[in-house]
Write an enzyme that holds these catalytic residues in place. Structure first.
Site, PDB file in Angstrom:
ATOM      1  N   GLU A 219      -5.658  -8.625   0.911  1.00 50.48           N
ATOM      2  CA  GLU A 219      -6.181  -8.604   2.101  1.00 50.48           C
ATOM      3  C   GLU A 219      -7.522  -7.867   1.908  1.00 50.48           C
ATOM      4  OE1 GLU A 219      -4.470  -5.478   4.297  1.00 50.48           O
ATOM      5  OE2 GLU A 219      -2.611  -6.108   3.999  1.00 50.48           O
TER       6      GLU A 219
ATOM      7  N   GLU B 178       1.032  -1.345  -0.299  1.00 54.62           N
ATOM      8  CA  GLU B 178      -0.134   0.210  -0.366  1.00 54.62           C
ATOM      9  C   GLU B 178       0.834   0.850   0.252  1.00 54.62           C
ATOM     10  OE1 GLU B 178      -2.624  -0.136   3.528  1.00 54.62           O
ATOM     11  OE2 GLU B 178      -3.647  -1.723   2.309  1.00 54.62           O
TER      12      GLU B 178
HETATM   13  C1  FCB Z   1      -4.604  -2.418   5.500  1.00 54.65           C
HETATM   14  C2  FCB Z   1      -2.742  -2.751   6.282  1.00 54.65           C
HETATM   15  C3  FCB Z   1      -2.964  -3.602   7.686  1.00 54.65           C
HETATM   16  C4  FCB Z   1      -3.795  -3.691   8.293  1.00 54.65           C
HETATM   17  C5  FCB Z   1      -5.454  -3.494   7.653  1.00 54.65           C
HETATM   18  C6  FCB Z   1      -6.854  -3.137   8.043  1.00 54.65           C
HETATM   19  O1  FCB Z   1      -3.966  -1.678   5.258  1.00 54.65           O
HETATM   20  O2  FCB Z   1      -2.405  -2.863   5.268  1.00 54.65           O
HETATM   21  O3  FCB Z   1      -1.806  -3.885   7.528  1.00 54.65           O
HETATM   22  O4  FCB Z   1      -4.626  -2.511   9.408  1.00 54.65           O
HETATM   23  O5  FCB Z   1      -5.462  -1.889   6.604  1.00 54.65           O
END
Ligand code: FCB
Length: 441
Positions: free
Chosen positions: A351, A171
């Site tokens: 994620e 990110e």
């Molecule tokens: C993302 C991050 C991860 C976590 C989630 C909820 O942006 O990559 O580390 O904090 O959000």
């Protein structure tokens, strides 16, 4: 297909099913065995930056409890695990000597995963930059591209043949914009020009690292992970439409155009004016390396309004403990759009998950909202697959409750509950559901 009827059999056999974590959020042991301080160690010490005034000194004590955590991962029945290396644990100053004790920790962890047949998906930079490099200006300093490339090459040389994939950065938008423009994440700077320069160096170092690591001939797939959300205009008003287009440029097209087309979008460059990054000849060609995979972190969608701030309650949809709207269709739309506009070779959902206020009661953690969230986003991933998008993985965020950055320990994203007093781990009902789903029950 109803999300309730979906089973693992509806996905390709080689689909990757995983859970994800990151080093600073779980490891603790912030100064053990030669580890240097990271920017998040420093940031946590500043009054008022972390909601519960906590830090990563102990976190989930994963540095010590990793054998038990590998058993947890294995017990879920996943075939893949995504985690990150703490750069200052293996190179305390971000340049110069390596810390063998740090490498030994990851070597053991990788070996335990290998023994259990769990694919290892490693991220090089999940935000915990060595503080010594921040003292040089952090990602706003172009020299970091060289330092990062040397770190990446060393990790690939040591572990590359044992890894399924290597992700350079997690990110970059969050690192640069929340860290250097808004100042709500480490390193806490508030400068748009520094933020955009940081973005450029993160992307440039991604390209440089890929070139260098590929030069070693390691077998791991290589790519990057972006936080991406579909952006909707708050209304049909042309001003809202224009704002949504610009916001999409700032969060998605900037990164995707650079990585997949070798250019930055002109409308965003114009908008940035003097804050646009300084780009040297050849940089964009370096950035646009072939990615074996594109990692997508998806949590919610966003709305853009030219007037009053958008109120999430107006959607009428459920909202998580982070205040994020639950909108699974957004994941399908996003994956389809990325495929249509950029044709990444492979897309992985790296994620996806949700924070809710969980209660541990007599050994049971009932979390029906998270269970439904995960189930419905797996279905949304499947819907994209059905439309011909080459999605190859789904990683739930997160294996266990952990240090949620500026929110501290108050926001729980885990499939596994962690009692931070005792470090006891308890599978939530969402974890039991995921385990049953993966075992075909
Ligand atoms: C993302 C991050 C991860 C976590 C989630 C909820 O942006 O990559 O580390 O904090 O959000």
């Amino acid at each position: 297909m109803s999300t309730h009827n979906l089973s693992r059999d509806h996905f390709p056999n080689d689909f990757k099913w995983g859970v994800a974590t990151s080093s600073f959020q779980i490891e603790g042991a912030h100064d053990s065995d030669g580890k240097g301080p990271s920017i998040w160690d420093t940031f946590c010490d500043i009054d008022g930056k972390i909601a519960d005034a906590s830090n990563g000194h102990v976190a989930c004590e994963h540095y010590r409890r990793w054998p038990q955590d590998v058993e947890l991962i294995h017990g879920l029945g996943v075939n893949a695990y995504r985690f990150s290396i703490s750069w200052p644990r293996v190179q305390p100053d971000g340049q110069g000597p390596w810390n063998e004790a740090g490498f030994a920790f990851y070597d053991q962890l990788i070996a335990a995963l290998e023994q259990r047949g769990i694919e290892v998906h490693l991220t090089l930079n999940h935000w915990d930059l060595p503080q010594a490099l921040q003292d040089l200006g952090g990602w706003a300093n172009r020299d970091l591209c060289g330092h990062f490339t040397r770190y990446a090459t060393e990790v690939a040389r040591r572990f590359g043949h044992r890894l399924q994939s290597i992700c350079t950065h997690n990110e970059p938008w969050v690192i640069a914009i929340l860290g250097y423009e808004q100042g709500i994440f480490a390193p806490g700077i508030q400068s748009r020009s520094q933020a955009m320069q940081a973005v450029h160096h993160l992307l440039l170092s991604h390209g440089m690292a890929l070139q260098a690591m590929r030069g070693l001939g390691v077998k791991a797939a290589m790519g990057i992970v972006l936080n991406l959300s579909p952006i909707y205009p708050a209304s049909d008003d042309p001003k809202d439409l224009a704002k949504a287009h610009l916001d999409d440029g700032l969060i998605l097209r900037w990164y995707m155009d650079a990585l997949y087309k070798g250019s930055y979008p002109q409308d965003v460059i114009d908008h940035l004016g003097e804050d646009a990054p300084h780009v040297m000849p050849g940089d964009l060609n370096t950035i646009a390396q072939v990615n074996d995979f594109l990692g997508v972190n998806y949590y919610t969608r966003n709305f853009s309004s030219s007037g009053n701030p958008w109120d999430v309650a107006s959607t009428g949809n459920e909202v998580t403990d982070m205040g994020w709207e639950v909108y699974p269709q957004g994941l399908t739309e996003l994956l389809c759009r990325l495929h249509a506009d950029y044709q990444p070779q492979r897309l992985w959902v790296t994620e996806n998950g949700a924070a809710f206020k969980d209660q541990w009661v007599d050994g049971v953690v009932a979390d029906p909202q998270r269970l439904a969230y995960i189930r419905d986003h797996i279905a949304a991933t499947h819907a994209a697959l059905k439309q011909g998008v080459p999605v190859g993985a789904y990683f739930a965020w997160s294996l266990m409750d952990n240090f949620e950055w500026a929110s501290g320990y108050a926001k729980r994203f885990g499939l596994v509950h962690v009692d931070f007093e005792t470090q006891k781990r308890t599978l939530k009902q969402s974890a039991l559901w995921y385990r049953n789903f993966l075992s075909g029950q």
